[in-house]
Design an enzyme around this catalytic site. Structure first.
Site, PDB file in Angstrom:
ATOM      1  N   ARG A  59       0.846  -1.114   0.136  1.00 49.56           N
ATOM      2  CA  ARG A  59       0.130  -0.048  -0.114  1.00 49.56           C
ATOM      3  C   ARG A  59       0.917   1.270  -0.040  1.00 49.56           C
ATOM      4  NH1 ARG A  59      -1.059   1.743   4.462  1.00 49.56           N
ATOM      5  NH2 ARG A  59      -1.886  -0.193   5.454  1.00 49.56           N
ATOM      6  N   TYR A 116     -17.132  16.759 -15.215  1.00 48.37           N
ATOM      7  CA  TYR A 116     -17.332  15.197 -14.941  1.00 48.37           C
ATOM      8  C   TYR A 116     -18.428  15.040 -13.837  1.00 48.37           C
ATOM      9  CZ  TYR A 116     -17.010  10.186 -13.867  1.00 48.37           C
ATOM     10  OH  TYR A 116     -17.387   9.113 -13.829  1.00 48.37           O
ATOM     11  N   ASP A 188      -8.315  19.346 -13.421  1.00 51.28           N
ATOM     12  CA  ASP A 188      -8.515  17.901 -14.007  1.00 51.28           C
ATOM     13  C   ASP A 188      -8.206  17.922 -15.489  1.00 51.28           C
ATOM     14  OD1 ASP A 188      -9.739  15.674 -14.955  1.00 51.28           O
ATOM     15  OD2 ASP A 188     -11.616  15.735 -13.872  1.00 51.28           O
ATOM     16  N   LYS A 213      -8.691   7.037 -18.938  1.00 50.76           N
ATOM     17  CA  LYS A 213      -9.118   7.419 -20.019  1.00 50.76           C
ATOM     18  C   LYS A 213      -7.802   7.576 -20.928  1.00 50.76           C
ATOM     19  CE  LYS A 213     -12.986   7.991 -17.837  1.00 50.76           C
ATOM     20  NZ  LYS A 213     -13.351   9.140 -17.226  1.00 50.76           N
TER      21      LYS A 213
HETATM   22  C1  LIG Z   1     -13.625   9.728 -15.922  1.00 51.64           C
HETATM   23  C2  LIG Z   1     -13.365  10.941 -15.296  1.00 51.64           C
HETATM   24  C3  LIG Z   1     -13.224  11.037 -14.050  1.00 51.64           C
HETATM   25  C4  LIG Z   1     -13.468   9.909 -12.989  1.00 51.64           C
HETATM   26  O1  LIG Z   1     -12.392   8.810 -13.359  1.00 51.64           O
HETATM   27  P1  LIG Z   1     -12.284   7.402 -12.931  1.00 51.64           P
HETATM   28  O2  LIG Z   1     -11.369   6.702 -13.331  1.00 51.64           O
HETATM   29  O3  LIG Z   1     -13.654   6.857 -13.633  1.00 51.64           O
HETATM   30  O4  LIG Z   1     -12.952   7.347 -11.100  1.00 51.64           O
HETATM   31  C5  LIG Z   1     -12.710  12.353 -13.649  1.00 51.64           C
HETATM   32  N1  LIG Z   1     -12.526  13.223 -14.428  1.00 51.64           N
HETATM   33  C6  LIG Z   1     -13.005  13.137 -15.791  1.00 51.64           C
HETATM   34  C7  LIG Z   1     -12.793  14.421 -16.557  1.00 51.64           C
HETATM   35  C8  LIG Z   1     -13.461  12.041 -16.386  1.00 51.64           C
HETATM   36  O5  LIG Z   1     -13.683  12.087 -17.476  1.00 51.64           O
END
Ligand SMILES: *Cc1c(COP(=O)(O)O)cnc(C)c1O
Length: 410
Positions: A59, A116, A188, A213
């Site tokens: 961890r 998101y 983000d 992504k």
């Molecule tokens: C998918 C997404 C998230 C969340 O991420 P996860 O890996 O699904 O927890 C946060 N911000 C954006 C812009 C996203 O597309």
């Protein structure tokens, strides 16, 4: 032979080599999946440092995760200052670590008016009941400034381009507004990826990724990451509550809260990261062609793509990004039913949530990814369709959309 200094090398060289120098014992060119929870010690506290750092428990640290974290830190740059990356089990786990590190009950944050859906849900349904208030503001720096509560606002959260409306925020301008008010800026960077945009170099303090992504890029792993200036960086920021370096506090929380990525997930994410540059070039080129095609289509009332000169954020995007990415949204003149029909009618674009993989995806945000924000300020138009343009041949993707739009307008 020692590895050369990678810091002055290009993006792809860093993505491929940093963290992945050949295994000192076997010469393996790819870091192994260290499927181990613990590590033998040579006497109490005698951690083996054959890989440079010592490990005691997975961890707290695992060599496969370290390889990914080093590579992520090397590509999410901060204008020459050293950065530190932390890998999490999901993008939302990374976001949670930011919220619980930077806020206490009574604190306030400023969120985007378009983001998101899961990010909004985390703030509105998890953080707020624990006492962290929030306001939403558009991407306009003046609107952000007006939403800040001096003395209470710990950070401004920006997503650019946004999911799913592809709105663009001027990171440098909002960083100035946030810092002026004593708040930090969290960006983000999921939609752009570190290849197209580096928010830390533009003045942001924390970068968040859903590595699920573009970084992972193959729709086969869920993960998240945080990147900040390293504690020793001249521009390192302090935790607003403890006044310790923020990087140290976030790393401490990563271990204390425990939502880390496992070695198998870290391995897949690192494999994806190595090809990020070539993938983003192709995603961007094909998305531009798809956006141009949609702009000419009678059934489409509006195309949302920062690469289009008509996009309101085009100029800012052209300045702060190195390309416009693979996400394209559009609205249908005939409304919700036509949007749903278009989503159900493609045969190469798969009808699915998520984005950033090699395969093209189509979805209806109002009913799918952004269902959780229905009835809130973040609600999205119901005639909206979102595309994640993959790496298939552009002609095939456009032909597929052509058939689906014909079916949707029939
Ligand atoms: C998918 C997404 C998230 C969340 O991420 P996860 O890996 O699904 O927890 C946060 N911000 C954006 C812009 C996203 O597309």
């Amino acid at each position: 032979m020692n590895a050369p200094d990678r810091t002055s090398q290009g993006f792809s060289t860093r993505a491929i080599h940093v963290g992945s120098e050949p295994d000192p014992q076997t010469g393996a060119v790819i870091p192994p999946i260290y499927a181990t929870s613990t590590y033998a010690q040579d006497g109490v506290g005698g951690l083996r440092t054959g890989l440079g750092v010592g490990y005691e428990y997975s961890r707290s640290g695992n060599p496969t995760r370290t390889a990914l974290e080093q590579a992520l830190a090397s590509v999410e740059t901060a204008g020459g200052e050293p950065t530190l990356a932390m890998s999490f089990a999901s993008g939302l786990a990374a976001e949670d670590a930011v919220i619980r590190t930077l806020t206490r009950p009574g604190d306030h944050v400023v969120l985007p008016g378009d983001a998101y859906g899961g990010t909004y849900r985390l703030f509105a349904r998890v953080a707020e009941p624990w006492g962290v208030g929030f306001s939403t503001a558009s991407s306009d720096p003046a609107a952000v400034a007006a939403a800040i509560v001096p003395g209470s606002t710990r950070f401004v959260w920006v997503e650019t381009p946004t999911n799913p409306l592809l709105a663009v925020t001027d990171i440098e301008a909002v960083a100035a507004v946030a810092h002026e008010a004593g708040a930090l800026l969290v960006v983000d960077n999921t939609f752009a990826s570190p290849y197209l945009q580096n928010p830390l170099a533009l003045g942001a303090d924390v970068v968040v990724h859903s590595t699920t992504k573009y970084v992972g890029g193959h729709s086969d792993v869920v993960g998240g990451a945080l990147v900040v200036r390293a504690p020793e960086a001249p521009g390192a920021v302090l935790d607003p509550h403890t006044h310790e370096p923020l990087a140290d506090r976030l790393a401490w929380h990563q271990n204390a809260m425990g939502a880390v990525s496992g070695p198998f997930d870290a391995f897949l994410t690192l494999r994806g990261l190595k090809t990020l540059a070539v993938r983003m070039e192709r995603h961007s080129a094909t998305a531009a062609r798809v956006a141009a095609y949609l702009s000419e289509h009678d059934a489409v009332s509006e195309v949302l793509y920062p690469g289009l000169p008509t996009h309101p954020g085009h100029e800012v995007a052209a300045r702060q990004m190195r390309g416009f990415g693979g996400m394209v949204s559009f609205r249908l003149r005939q409304g919700r039913d036509a949007a749903l029909k278009a989503c159900a009618s493609t045969r190469t674009f798969l009808l699915a949530e998520s984005l950033g993989g090699v395969e093209s995806l189509i979805e209806h945000p109002g009913a799918m990814t952004h269902g959780s924000v229905a009835g809130t300020v973040l609600e999205v138009p119901d005639d909206l369709v979102r595309l994640s343009v993959g790496l298939e041949d552009a002609e095939d993707l456009i032909a597929d959309l052509d058939d689906a739009l014909a079916a949707a307008s029939a």
